[in-house]
Design a protein around this motif. Structure first.
Motif, PDB file in Angstrom:
ATOM      1  N   CYS A   1      70.660 -40.950  33.662  1.00 32.07           N
ATOM      2  CA  CYS A   1      70.338 -41.681  34.885  1.00 32.07           C
ATOM      3  C   CYS A   1      71.648 -42.264  35.396  1.00 32.07           C
ATOM      4  CB  CYS A   1      69.329 -42.793  34.607  1.00 32.07           C
ATOM      5  SG  CYS A   1      68.915 -43.773  36.080  1.00 32.07           S
TER       6      CYS A   1
ATOM      7  N   TYR B   1      68.242 -36.819  35.243  1.00 34.65           N
ATOM      8  CA  TYR B   1      68.130 -35.526  34.566  1.00 34.65           C
ATOM      9  C   TYR B   1      67.489 -35.717  33.202  1.00 34.65           C
ATOM     10  CZ  TYR B   1      69.390 -31.533  31.725  1.00 34.65           C
ATOM     11  OH  TYR B   1      69.335 -30.458  30.875  1.00 34.65           O
TER      12      TYR B   1
ATOM     13  N   ARG C   1      60.878 -32.770  29.000  1.00 37.23           N
ATOM     14  CA  ARG C   1      60.196 -33.147  30.244  1.00 37.23           C
ATOM     15  C   ARG C   1      58.712 -33.372  29.984  1.00 37.23           C
ATOM     16  NH1 ARG C   1      63.538 -29.503  34.519  1.00 37.23           N
ATOM     17  NH2 ARG C   1      65.512 -30.541  34.060  1.00 37.23           N
TER      18      ARG C   1
ATOM     19  N   GLY D   1      62.270 -39.536  31.349  1.00 40.80           N
ATOM     20  CA  GLY D   1      62.710 -39.893  32.700  1.00 40.80           C
ATOM     21  C   GLY D   1      62.236 -41.278  33.096  1.00 40.80           C
TER      22      GLY D   1
ATOM     23  N   VAL E   1      65.208 -37.436  46.813  1.00 45.42           N
ATOM     24  CA  VAL E   1      64.650 -36.293  46.101  1.00 45.42           C
ATOM     25  C   VAL E   1      64.819 -35.059  46.971  1.00 45.42           C
ATOM     26  CG1 VAL E   1      62.599 -35.350  44.979  1.00 45.42           C
ATOM     27  CG2 VAL E   1      62.891 -37.813  45.125  1.00 45.42           C
TER      28      VAL E   1
ATOM     29  N   ASN F   1      61.789 -30.137  45.614  1.00 48.68           N
ATOM     30  CA  ASN F   1      61.515 -30.509  44.227  1.00 48.68           C
ATOM     31  C   ASN F   1      60.188 -31.277  44.155  1.00 48.68           C
ATOM     32  OD1 ASN F   1      61.580 -31.197  41.546  1.00 48.68           O
ATOM     33  ND2 ASN F   1      63.718 -31.854  41.571  1.00 48.68           N
TER      34      ASN F   1
ATOM     35  N   ALA G   1      59.372 -33.366  40.913  1.00 48.71           N
ATOM     36  CA  ALA G   1      60.028 -34.671  40.869  1.00 48.71           C
ATOM     37  C   ALA G   1      59.339 -35.650  41.822  1.00 48.71           C
ATOM     38  CB  ALA G   1      61.504 -34.543  41.216  1.00 48.71           C
ATOM     39  N   GLN G   2      58.962 -35.175  42.987  1.00 46.24           N
ATOM     40  CA  GLN G   2      58.278 -36.044  43.951  1.00 46.24           C
ATOM     41  C   GLN G   2      56.977 -36.586  43.363  1.00 46.24           C
ATOM     42  OE1 GLN G   2      58.024 -34.196  47.885  1.00 46.24           O
ATOM     43  NE2 GLN G   2      59.965 -33.178  47.475  1.00 46.24           N
TER      44      GLN G   2
ATOM     45  N   PHE H   1      56.269 -36.908  40.168  1.00 40.92           N
ATOM     46  CA  PHE H   1      56.661 -37.808  39.086  1.00 40.92           C
ATOM     47  C   PHE H   1      56.990 -39.194  39.633  1.00 40.92           C
ATOM     48  CE2 PHE H   1      60.539 -39.456  36.911  1.00 40.92           C
ATOM     49  CZ  PHE H   1      59.927 -39.921  35.748  1.00 40.92           C
ATOM     50  N   TYR H   2      57.817 -39.260  40.676  1.00 44.76           N
ATOM     51  CA  TYR H   2      58.190 -40.552  41.246  1.00 44.76           C
ATOM     52  C   TYR H   2      56.984 -41.271  41.834  1.00 44.76           C
ATOM     53  CZ  TYR H   2      62.983 -38.897  40.680  1.00 44.76           C
ATOM     54  OH  TYR H   2      64.154 -38.426  40.154  1.00 44.76           O
TER      55      TYR H   2
END
Length: 169
Positions: A73, A94, A100, A105, A128, A132, A135-136, A138-139
């Motif tokens: 991070c 990452y 993962r 993360g 982001v 991706n 990732a979106q 996840f956030y």
């Protein structure tokens, strides 16, 4: 690469200068995963020079297992004039593919948020890649939502040089 069991083996710590090579490898792996590795022009030396010492441009938290960096991070402090408060901007997050979905993360993001909170911060921002979607999601699960009213703009290369050199005395 060695096999890694699960996230219970992972420790999170502040990055150190001797991590620069592994940090750069992590960024290259992230770029490769996004199909953009060729756009990365940074070097291990850039990380070592800019990330440590009294004039550090960024901070890092690393996740590791048995001395192997498996997460990164990279962040820096920011300030909101509208909120009147400091915060933290996460430039890169990452996590090695082997870990993962196991909370690594999230732990790295929590470390950055805690770092900021300890300094009076009350918000976290990040960008982001549009494509991706993983990732979106996840956030979003962590409460880090897309800001419809914000559009990031940037000046790089010639545009940046023209802007920086356009000052008159």
């Amino acid at each position: 690469m060695t096999k890694i069991g699960d996230a219970s083996e992972v420790t999170i710590r502040t990055g150190r200068p001797e991590d620069a090579e592994a940090m750069h490898r992590a960024i290259l792996a992230m770029g490769r995963g996004l199909g953009m590795e060729t756009k990365i022009t940074s070097t291990e030396e850039d990380f070592r020079r800019s990330g440590f010492g009294p004039e550090a441009a960024f901070g890092t938290f690393v996740a590791e297992v048995d001395g192997e960096l498996v997460g990164l991070c990279l962040y820096f402090p920011i300030f909101s004039t509208w909120r009147g408060r400091p915060g933290v901007f996460v430039q890169d997050l990452y996590v090695d593919q082997r870990l993962r979905g196991q909370g690594v993360g999230e732990r790295l993001l929590r470390a950055a948020a805690s770092w900021s909170k300890a300094r009076g911060g009350d918000y976290l921002r990040l960008s982001v890649d549009v494509e991706n979607l993983g990732a979106q999601r996840f956030y979003e699960r962590l409460g880090i939502s897309w800001q419809k009213g914000d559009h990031e703009h940037a000046a790089y290369g010639d545009a940046f040089r023209a802007l920086a050199e356009g000052l008159t005395d």
